[in-house]
Scaffold this active site. Structure first.
Site, PDB file in Angstrom:
ATOM      1  N   ARG A   1     -13.040  15.026   6.873  1.00  0.00           N
ATOM      2  CA  ARG A   1     -13.839  15.564   5.563  1.00  0.00           C
ATOM      3  C   ARG A   1     -15.205  16.094   5.457  1.00  0.00           C
ATOM      4  O   ARG A   1     -15.019  15.242   6.033  1.00  0.00           O
ATOM      5  CB  ARG A   1     -13.667  14.753   4.339  1.00  0.00           C
ATOM      6  CG  ARG A   1     -11.583  14.367   3.721  1.00  0.00           C
ATOM      7  CD  ARG A   1     -11.841  13.067   2.752  1.00  0.00           C
ATOM      8  NE  ARG A   1     -10.529  12.435   3.264  1.00  0.00           N
ATOM      9  CZ  ARG A   1     -10.985  10.676   3.411  1.00  0.00           C
ATOM     10  NH1 ARG A   1     -11.582  10.512   2.536  1.00  0.00           N
ATOM     11  NH2 ARG A   1      -9.757  10.288   3.784  1.00  0.00           N
TER      12      ARG A   1
ATOM     13  N   ASN B   1       0.780  -1.287   0.176  1.00  0.00           N
ATOM     14  CA  ASN B   1       0.013   0.323  -0.025  1.00  0.00           C
ATOM     15  C   ASN B   1       0.581   0.963  -0.122  1.00  0.00           C
ATOM     16  O   ASN B   1       1.147   2.104   0.807  1.00  0.00           O
ATOM     17  CB  ASN B   1      -1.119  -0.293   1.097  1.00  0.00           C
ATOM     18  CG  ASN B   1      -2.043   1.030   1.494  1.00  0.00           C
ATOM     19  OD1 ASN B   1      -1.568   1.772   0.557  1.00  0.00           O
ATOM     20  ND2 ASN B   1      -2.689   0.294   1.659  1.00  0.00           N
TER      21      ASN B   1
ATOM     22  N   HIS C   1     -12.812   2.582  -1.356  1.00  0.00           N
ATOM     23  CA  HIS C   1     -12.579   2.132  -0.404  1.00  0.00           C
ATOM     24  C   HIS C   1     -13.596   0.206  -0.902  1.00  0.00           C
ATOM     25  O   HIS C   1     -14.592  -0.401  -0.240  1.00  0.00           O
ATOM     26  CB  HIS C   1     -14.196   1.979   0.959  1.00  0.00           C
ATOM     27  CG  HIS C   1     -13.324   3.367   1.568  1.00  0.00           C
ATOM     28  ND1 HIS C   1     -14.632   3.756   2.507  1.00  0.00           N
ATOM     29  CD2 HIS C   1     -12.277   3.383   2.400  1.00  0.00           C
ATOM     30  CE1 HIS C   1     -13.657   4.219   2.988  1.00  0.00           C
ATOM     31  NE2 HIS C   1     -11.900   4.420   3.005  1.00  0.00           N
TER      32      HIS C   1
ATOM     33  N   HIS D   1     -19.041   2.291   5.482  1.00  0.00           N
ATOM     34  CA  HIS D   1     -17.791   1.186   6.185  1.00  0.00           C
ATOM     35  C   HIS D   1     -16.607   3.026   7.453  1.00  0.00           C
ATOM     36  O   HIS D   1     -16.656   4.274   6.332  1.00  0.00           O
ATOM     37  CB  HIS D   1     -16.415   1.596   4.916  1.00  0.00           C
ATOM     38  CG  HIS D   1     -15.064   1.299   5.432  1.00  0.00           C
ATOM     39  ND1 HIS D   1     -14.190   0.425   4.936  1.00  0.00           N
ATOM     40  CD2 HIS D   1     -14.603   2.130   5.566  1.00  0.00           C
ATOM     41  CE1 HIS D   1     -12.848   1.220   5.319  1.00  0.00           C
ATOM     42  NE2 HIS D   1     -12.685   2.251   5.969  1.00  0.00           N
TER      43      HIS D   1
ATOM     44  N   ILE E   1     -13.965   2.834  13.317  1.00  0.00           N
ATOM     45  CA  ILE E   1     -15.301   2.672  13.856  1.00  0.00           C
ATOM     46  C   ILE E   1     -16.055   1.976  13.761  1.00  0.00           C
ATOM     47  O   ILE E   1     -17.560   1.698  14.917  1.00  0.00           O
ATOM     48  CB  ILE E   1     -15.524   4.890  13.303  1.00  0.00           C
ATOM     49  CG1 ILE E   1     -14.867   5.527  13.980  1.00  0.00           C
ATOM     50  CG2 ILE E   1     -17.449   5.081  13.772  1.00  0.00           C
ATOM     51  CD1 ILE E   1     -15.592   6.596  13.077  1.00  0.00           C
TER      52      ILE E   1
ATOM     53  N   GLU F   1      -8.278  -5.628   4.436  1.00  0.00           N
ATOM     54  CA  GLU F   1      -7.779  -4.956   2.664  1.00  0.00           C
ATOM     55  C   GLU F   1      -7.081  -6.098   2.178  1.00  0.00           C
ATOM     56  O   GLU F   1      -6.851  -6.026   1.250  1.00  0.00           O
ATOM     57  CB  GLU F   1      -7.940  -3.128   3.037  1.00  0.00           C
ATOM     58  CG  GLU F   1      -9.394  -2.645   3.129  1.00  0.00           C
ATOM     59  CD  GLU F   1      -9.151  -1.221   3.153  1.00  0.00           C
ATOM     60  OE1 GLU F   1      -8.509  -1.098   3.875  1.00  0.00           O
ATOM     61  OE2 GLU F   1      -9.655  -0.826   1.831  1.00  0.00           O
TER      62      GLU F   1
ATOM     63  N   GLY G   1     -14.319   4.269   9.013  1.00  0.00           N
ATOM     64  CA  GLY G   1     -13.032   4.345   9.307  1.00  0.00           C
ATOM     65  C   GLY G   1     -12.482   6.011   9.636  1.00  0.00           C
ATOM     66  O   GLY G   1     -13.598   6.919  10.201  1.00  0.00           O
TER      67      GLY G   1
END
Ligand code: ADP
Length: 379
Positions: A220, A7, A159, A187, A309, A362, A189
């Site tokens: 964001r 990654n 995602h 999802h 989360i 992932e 996070g």
């Protein structure tokens, strides 16, 4: 198969070595401060040398069979993981304008491996790929078609590797064949996205042209009136300043002053009104989207929570589900508070549909996809 999962970010590189047959992690690491001089690796090539040195020192120093790369943007072309060759690398590079912070770093990671281990098969696994099944009415923005044709402006979604992995697990847990599984997958996070699953496929997702659209995230903003951007520009802010404002200074961080969900929940419990408001804004918007996606899939068979989360914050899950009364969804308080590393049901017996917590992985998904591509080619 022994797969090195990479990654690669602009200044950091995360890796894992996975044995896919037994699903074990044989090595993992993080190289930071790439290209930042003193103390860091000079570039992605040097970072890969560091990975190779760390792997040689590891006790399980068996040879690698393949490399799987997390690639953020696959544009409209890539709906599946692909074996990388020079043409594929160039195609990923052509998508750089769509993901300027991510794809260039992914390409550097691919080229560094090609230079170091030219004979090792490499596979690209795209964050956008799972959302290639979005129908046009979900991916198209109501703007002139020239924006789509000229600049590729449409909803792509992100995602995807996580949403696909979690969807498959959830269907298995409920004993529903994947091709008949309808669900809403959250999802949650640092980045947050919701996906509407119909027949096991993604039919809508809250992130759009970039990962900025949709829900309230760590830093964001998610959705806002696009005129706000124009207004801010007229006040004298330039594009970079607006970018920073909405991607790094907004979301939970703007509302609560902090972006760690644990700290926000603790502060809210202690009476901090900004933290309480942050939780209210984030959970309200998420509940509103869940209701919308329940309609989008013609009635979900499950609501699924995943990521940092979603897997760990019983308080936030409870807050979201408390807003879903109209759907008849309720939690079992004990099951919601319980902890487990595996997929589980947390809804009450009388809930209209089951609510699940499904841990995402992932790296595992990338390793397995890589092994599948490589073995299909080598027979
Ligand atoms: P990323 O998107 O960076 O992969 P993660 O999926 O790791 O992020 O999620 C990070 C978020 O998960 C942070 O907001 C963090 O506060 C939250 N989180 C992690 N563990 C817990 C926990 N035990 N309780 C509440 N929130 C948690």
């Amino acid at each position: 198969m022994r797969v090195l999962v990479i990654n690669s970010g602009s200044s950091s590189l995360k890796y894992q070595v996975r044995e896919t047959g037994t699903n074990t992690i044989e090595a993992h690491g993080l190289i930071e401060r790439i290209g930042e001089g003193a103390g860091g690796s000079a570039d992605h090539g040097a970072a890969m040398d560091q990975v190779a040195a760390e792997l040689e020192g590891a006790p399980a120093g068996k040879p690698l069979d393949a490399v799987g790369h997390r690639v953020v943007h696959g544009g409209e072309r890539f709906g599946e993981p692909v074996l990388i060759n020079n043409e594929i690398t160039r195609a990923i590079e052509r998508l750089n304008p769509l993901a300027p912070l991510h794809n260039p770093a992914n390409v550097l990671g691919i080229r560094a491996i090609t230079a170091k281990w030219p004979h090792l098969p490499q596979v690209a696994v795209f964050d956008t790929a799972f959302h290639r099944t979005l129908p046009e009415h979900a991916w198209r923005y109501a703007v002139p078609d020239s924006l789509y044709r000229r600049y590729g402006i449409r909803r792509y979604g992100f995602h995807g590797t996580s949403h696909e992995f979690v969807t498959t697990r959830a269907a298995e847990l409920l004993g529903v064949p994947l091709e008949r599984f309808n669900a809403v997958v959250a999802h949650l996070g640092n980045g947050v996205s919701l996906t509407a699953i119909h027949g096991g496929a993604s039919v809508d997702t809250s992130m759009g042209f970039t990962p900025l659209e949709g829900l309230v995230m760590g830093t964001r903003s998610g959705d806002l009136d696009p005129s706000i951007l124009i207004y801010l520009q007229r006040t004298g802010l330039d594009a970079d300043e607006i970018d920073t404002l909405l991607n790094r200074e907004s979301g939970l961080k703007a509302l609560a002053g902090i972006n760690d969900m644990r700290a926000i929940v603790d502060a809210a419990d202690a009476g901090d009104q900004r933290a309480q408001m942050a939780l209210a804004v984030a959970s309200y918007r998420l509940a509103k989207y869940i209701g919308g996606y329940h309609v989008a899939v013609g009635g979900a068979q499950a609501l699924v929570f995943t990521a940092g989360i979603g897997e760990n914050s019983a308080a936030f899950r409870a807050l979201v589900v408390s807003r879903l009364g109209a759907l008849g969804v309720t939690l079992d308080a004990g099951a919601n508070r319980g902890r487990s590393g595996s997929a589980r049901v947390i809804s009450a017996a009388g809930s209209a549909i089951p609510v699940l917590v499904v841990p995402t992985d992932e790296e595992r998904a990338i390793a397995e996809a890589t092994a599948a591509v490589v073995s299909s080619i080598h027979g």
